[in-house]
Design an enzyme around this catalytic site. Sequence first.
Site: not given
Length: 1013
Positions: A23, A441, A469, A475, A491, A517, A541-542, A597
């Site tokens: 990363r 993190a 996770d 990580n 984790k 969650v 992270d999302n 396309c």
Amino acid sequence: MAAPMQVDEAVPGDSIDEGLYSRQLYVLGHEAMKKMATSNVLIVGMKGLGVEIAKNVALAGVKTVTIYDPAPVEIADLGTQFFLREEDVGKPRAQVTAPRLAELNSYVPVKILEGSGEITPEMVAPYQVVVLTNATTAKQVEIDEYARSKGIYFIAADVRGLFGSVFNDFGSDFACVDPTGENPQTGMIVEVDEDEEGMVTCLDETRHGLEDGDYVTFSEVKGMEGLNGCEPRKVTVKGPYTFAIGDTRGLGSYKSGGIFTQVKMPKILHFKSLKESLPQPELFITDFAKWDRPATLHVGFQALSAFYGKAGHLPRPRNASDAATINSLSKEIHAAAGGEGDLDEKVLEALAFQAQGDISPMVAVIGGFVAQEVLKAVSAKFHPMQQSMYFDSLESLPTELPTEADTQPIGSRYDGQIAVFGKKFQDKIANVKQFLVGSGAIGCEMLKNWSMMGLATGSEGIIHVTDLDTIEKSNLNRQFLFRAKDVGKFKAESAAAAVAEMNPDLKGKIVAHQDRVGAETEQQYGDEFFAAIDGVTNALDNVAARQYMDRRCVFYQKPLLESGTLGTKANTQVVVPFLTESYSSSQDPPEKSIPSCTVKNFPNAIEHTIQWAREAFDALFVNPPTTVNLYLSQPNFVETTLKSSGQHHDQLKQIEKYLVKERPRSFEECIQWARLQYEQDYVNEIKQLLFNLPKDQVNSNGLPFWSGPKRAPDPLKFNIDNPLDLEYLIAGANLHAFNYGLKGERDPALFRKVVESMNIPDFVPRSGVKIQVNENEPVAQDDDDEDVDAIVASLPPPASLAGFRLQPVDFEKDDDSNHHIDFITAASNLRAANYAITQADKHKTKLIAGKIIPAIATTTALAVGLVCLELYKLIDGKNNLEDYKNGFVNLALPFFGFSEPIAAAKQKYGETEWTLWDRFEIDGNPTLQQFLDWFKEKHNLEVQMVSTGVSMIWSSFIPPKKSAERMGLKMSEVVELVSKKAIPPWTKNLLVEVMVNDENDEDVEVPYCLVKI
């Protein structure tokens, strides 16, 4: 002394461990990391700030980290120095810290510099960078003068309570190779003037994104070939779609095509020595709302040093006479330097009051920042800070300021924090109840700060942390609570155990969960759970999960702390009930998608071929085996498929192909399959495309069809000696074998033997094939009129294959042995070869195909520090908007920006104002009639419609008979009747939306309604 660590000495030329540094490599790049791997860094002072810098630098991967601090550990050090334990008190700081630092990264040896007393110039000679913490101004000047004379990069940094300072001196000529770290701009051009100015025009209104003074070079220009691969030319921007590159005469006259690419040019920076900077500092502003404060603090920090020189200690907490001395010392220093303007006495007083303070969030902010400056010094990547930075967060102090008596040391690990906030506030911190969502993190850094602050260590305090996770190797480079031995563990559990080790007061105070969650876990995280916590901190992270937690916090009226990072960029947001807007109130613009396309027929950039390869991966190894398994396991799959979808033909053909026609019985047959797939994708498809649209095809306007972004492809010719062709075969055949549970092989000799014995049928293009030329045309379908019934009849009945299943591939980007990224890289590069697009290595392909978020420990540490500075304000219960700060940081530039949170938007009905935090609340599960009457009687509002979730439970226009049936039912009964679903037993409230009219019969916006059942 601890046993010496087993450490891999990094040798120049060693390859970089991409599994570990994955990363971060996307932030810094291979070049910068190779330079870092030859650099030795010395960090002086191992209190909180020193160890935070050392931790981030060790994780990033330099050649060696050496630490110097022979002084004995004091109990108060434990409030910020997370690698110290109570039993270390009295032992030399460096000696107890080194073995724990060394565990962070087996590639970075951590050494102890032997010596006693203060650091001397000769001691810093062997290093490329020296960082001084907790040193007097005189010592800083002495070391800087020596370092400057020897070409050693020098950084001095300190944290005093809620104040921090950093000074950089990277020498008189420092070459920064990439000031921003942004990807070079690139784009297609359609015109270059052959004249003195050399105006370049970009394709179809595509913004070039360049700035004056940037440099560009060119490729694929036809006519004006002299530009291809030219020395970088300086740009003058003429408009968003045009720029000038200077004299182009004599380079030929431009015909068509061409791509410009920005070239990063080194920037030479000049630094002054600390000695020169003291009277005339170059100040770097971190908060423009306090733009006059750095000048005062520049003098104030010198005054602290002078005070220490005379008294042998820093000013005592909230001691008025010490503060008065600091004020008068500051005036003397200011006058001696010929300083202009007045100093801010209030700020100087606060600095004196807090000088003995040391708090973890401040250490995280300054430590993250300084570690990135160290990496800039050794890699020349990103723009260093010039030259003096002063940062403060005075607004984090409690509204009711502590007294002098309340801030005296009590011989505890929290003395550094008590010196700033007082013992009374420390007790408040200890009884906080927080929910941390995510333990990656950001989550690790958050827990580390909380453990140092003593958050939730009191009798009422509790921390809930959830993360579903498990720990992976990649990580370890930034989730510093985890070690190699933890890979594969959960984790949340590992992080909770690690911080309870750092602060034993937290033992039994952290509850680790392994839940996502979301709607499916609302039973665990429902009314009772939220009633028992003070607030939520997101470490996600999302965006979807962030928005979900945001909705829960609005619903339960709890504060939310939000943060995120992307490479060197970070943002933090604080959401306060009834005060600010929520996280979901504003949204980022959607990501640009690539037209289908373009991906299917007309790629012109490597991103297009990578997306094509990623889709091919699913179409070959994921979707067909999944469909086959559905056929084998669902009793009436064929009937439901035929009924339900327009794609039944494709799905049935897939089943026939994977289960009957092409089912391999050996690995050799998998190799044959991969070889034929190659022929299909890189030879036949291209021949068909060129049959439909020959290279000399012209549009209706007479212009060539294959021009601008449309690149004419060429079919490939398979050659087993071409490494790319072989890679494709190996990856493809092994993945196909995986689908069927066959054992894979990598031996090139086997592949050669199988391929050379094959006969590849010649391809004859078919007429009548439709090609999708632009986004608005329908996607071409294969219109084979093969009899669907015949296909169905040819399929073996599922019962005859009882227990047989295919194994769909589960895409995993971080396992280098599973062929996933190998296949996508080879497939993408072969297609790039078809279209003469520059190919990408595996590393870049993985970034794009795996949608990887670049990340580095420095940014995370700083972002979390900023979040915790806001947490102090929430614990204090501040209720003014201007007390809070949302932060935006880019460590590459570097840039800090702070703004007040945006107030919650107000809406109005009648005379009542409301925001997203308000709602109507009705107790006692009323009947529908009582519910409607309540609005009329209490609020003079006429309800027109009532809904919950996706069900409309009543409206003014439903038939009278239905309406009458529902009026006498309780609200919960009406909901169950209409939705045909039982309300789960743990649900205590119904969330009901209403549409209403006011007394003038105008429809008005009102909040939702909470019906307590």
